[in-house]
Scaffold this motif. Structure first.
Motif, short mmCIF file in Angstrom:
data_model
loop_
_atom_site.label_atom_id
_atom_site.label_comp_id
_atom_site.label_asym_id
_atom_site.label_seq_id
_atom_site.Cartn_x
_atom_site.Cartn_y
_atom_site.Cartn_z
N TYR A 220 -35.27 8.87 35.04
CA TYR A 220 -35.75 8.58 36.36
C TYR A 220 -34.60 7.95 37.14
N ASP A 221 -34.82 6.55 36.79
CA ASP A 221 -33.67 5.38 37.82
C ASP A 221 -32.44 5.38 37.05
N ILE B 199 -39.00 14.93 45.31
CA ILE B 199 -38.66 14.02 46.19
C ILE B 199 -40.08 13.42 46.71
N CYS C 146 -40.21 14.85 35.20
CA CYS C 146 -38.69 14.81 34.63
C CYS C 146 -38.45 15.61 33.21
N ASN D 215 -41.38 10.06 45.21
CA ASN D 215 -41.66 8.60 45.94
C ASN D 215 -43.04 8.40 46.69
N TYR E 210 -30.76 8.42 37.16
CA TYR E 210 -29.86 9.88 37.35
C TYR E 210 -30.46 8.97 38.97
N ARG E 211 -31.12 8.08 39.70
CA ARG E 211 -31.11 7.68 40.82
C ARG E 211 -29.92 6.79 41.78
N CYS E 212 -29.43 6.23 40.26
CA CYS E 212 -29.27 4.58 40.46
C CYS E 212 -27.11 5.29 40.40
N LEU F 263 -35.12 16.56 40.19
CA LEU F 263 -35.94 16.12 41.34
C LEU F 263 -34.75 16.07 43.16
N LEU F 264 -34.48 16.65 43.15
CA LEU F 264 -32.88 16.84 44.44
C LEU F 264 -34.48 17.66 45.80
#
Length: 518
Positions: free
Chosen positions: A466-467, A432, A369, A436, A469-471, A426-427
């Motif tokens: 991270y949380d 990924i 990150c 995970n 960005y994925r939200c 992160l993409l």
């Protein structure tokens, strides 16, 4: 990138290939690096003892009869000893000293086609201003250098930027003295023997872009460095306080981690520091070092730039804040006597081995990150300033020579080679999969440390990044409602085109909505 051959006529040349001003730790080692690679260097420093020192070291280390380093007593003598057009490298403190030297070179007769290269730790905007200021008098070029004194001596990472034509004239020099890596594995090819430089592999230098871009990239490198160091320190703190491990035990853990995905220079030297005993008391050195961190400003510059361009770099910024908070030593000692925390027992539900494994995974995910934030910042800044940055090449030149060198950077290189328009690390499919796989332990480690009252601000901010960005939906919708309520700042609607702006007339009982015409 190919490594050039060294100048063949050096022994017969009466004049020097390169002029060098500033013989401090970095400057002296860069000169010896240049000499090892076959360049004859004319040197000048205001401190005669530094000139004497480099002449003595050159005499001791050189493998040829004639001196590779020529001492000069003035700027005029320096220019007189150089082949034209002149290439002059500066290694002086950032700020006013750079301009002081530039003005003296102008007075000494530097010409419009001479190149003056600033290798100091300059703020990137200063480089932009200097390029304009000295245009027509000489070609001002900048190169950020990373690797410390050892890197400067045996191969640093170099981040040059400025006039493209100037780059064609110094490219072979930079490729010769830069650190080298195996192109297949991404691992450094190292030699620490004077007079025997590495000539194989990919050089850790590439043209970054217009003037200032190189120092900007180095600034972000240092911001990532701040984050990486803080993350390692937080893992150490959790093991030291939460698991009651000795410095030697933590050093052994770091050496084990260094054999895998966390392999890096910073993990390596952290183990060395933790294993060092105090020469005076015999205790672990780390236990007698005052816990007040210093900083030279580059991490702060990165945090400020992130705020200015609106790039979320909270892990880097938290690392800067952590250093700042550490400086409040007296207040922290007083607070520790009054502010209570929980009883620390990190092995109540997990074994010591489990907690160490969780910390390993947390450090790895947090590191991903931190790098994602750094590359995202460079991407946003590049658009802001009209630069075209090659992130695959930037990751490549950080694989050796620099402070954040790590096997991990080979994966970043591949990510941008596979997709040069990658929006965020992160993409990338590899990252990924990595997140995970490791994120469960990442969360456990931070939760356990938090419950135990052990601060881990950088790790926590990395997880929040991270949380967030994925939200898909964040609470910024309520925030926009608040802004519209007290300041009529308007908002966009999810069911209308984003370009259309709306406002609620909050002071009216019926609170009608109006569309704002622009």
């Amino acid at each position: 990138m190919s490594v050039p051959t060294s100048p063949s006529s050096i022994d017969n040349a009466e004049q020097c290939d390169i002029g060098f001003i500033g013989l401090g730790v970095m400057g002296k080692n860069l000169v010896l690096n240049l000499a090892d690679n076959g360049y004859k260097v004319a040197c000048f420093d205001l401190d005669q003892t530094k000139i004497d020192a480099i002449l003595a070291q050159d005499e001791e280390e050189r493998m040829v009869d004639k001196p590779r380093v020529v001492a000069c007593r003035s700027y005029t003598e320096l220019l007189a000893n150089l082949k034209a057009p002149h290439t002059i490298i500066l290694s002086v403190p950032a700020g006013k000293p750079v301009d002081h030297v530039c003005h003296h070179l102008i007075d000494a007769g530097v010409q419009a086609d001479d190149i003056v290269v600033d290798t100091g730790n300059s703020l990137w905007t200063d480089s932009v201003a200097r390029e304009k200021k000295y245009r027509g008098k000489f070609v001002f070029f900048s190169t950020a250098v990373s690797g410390g004194e050892v890197g400067a001596r045996f191969g640093p990472s170099l981040m040059p930027s400025g006039d493209p034509y100037a780059w064609t004239r110094i490219e072979s020099i930079w490729q010769a003295i830069a650190a080298k890596v195996d192109p297949e594995t991404g691992k450094p090819i190292e030699s620490y023997e004077p007079g025997k430089p590495v000539t194989e592999g990919e050089p850790c230098t590439t043209y970054i872009g217009p003037v200032g871009a190189g120092h900007y990239v180095k600034m972000v490198h240092n911001g990532i460095e701040y984050a990486d160091m803080q993350l390692i320190c937080e893992a150490y703190h959790i093991m030291r306080v939460g698991l009651k491990m000795t410095p030697a035990e933590i050093a052994a853990t770091y050496r084990e981690w260094n054999q895998g995905i966390l392999n890096s220079y910073l993990i390596e030297i952290s183990a060395e520091v933790l294993d060092q005993h105090d020469p005076e008391s015999g205790a672990a050195l780390v236990d007698v070092i005052m816990d007040k961190a210093g900083q030279k400003g580059t991490g702060l510059w990165t945090a400020v730039s992130a705020l200015e361009v609106g790039s979320p770099a909270q892990t880097i910024t938290q690392a800067v804040f952590a250093r700042s908070l550490s400086s409040f030593k007296d207040e922290r000692v007083m607070a520790s006597q009054h502010l209570s925390g929980p009883a620390i027992n990190m092995t109540q539900s997990d074994s010591k081995e489990d907690v160490i494994k969780q910390l390993h995974d947390a450090l790895y995910c947090s590191k991903i990150c931190a790098y994602a934030q750094g590359f995202q910042l460079m991407s946003i800044a590049a658009k802001e300033h009209g630069w075209t940055l090659d992130f695959a090449e930037i990751a490549k030149i950080w694989r050796a020579g620099c402070i954040i060198r790590a096997v991990f950077l080979q994966s970043i290189t591949k990510a941008y080679e596979n997709n040069e328009h990658l929006a965020n690390l992160l993409l990338d499919p590899f990252f990924i999969e990595q997140i995970n796989h490791y994120q469960a332990n990442w969360r456990r480690a931070i939760a356990s440390a938090t419950i135990a009252g052990i601060p881990c601000p950088a790790m926590s901010s990395a997880l929040s990044y991270y949380d967030s960005y994925r939200c898909a939906v964040l609470p910024a919708n309520l925030l926009q409602g608040q802004r519209d309520f007290f300041g009529a700042h308007t908002f966009s609607r999810t069911d209308k085109p984003e370009g259309k702006k709306f406002h609620i007339e909050w002071n009216k009982p019926e609170r009608p909505q109006v569309q704002i015409k622009k």
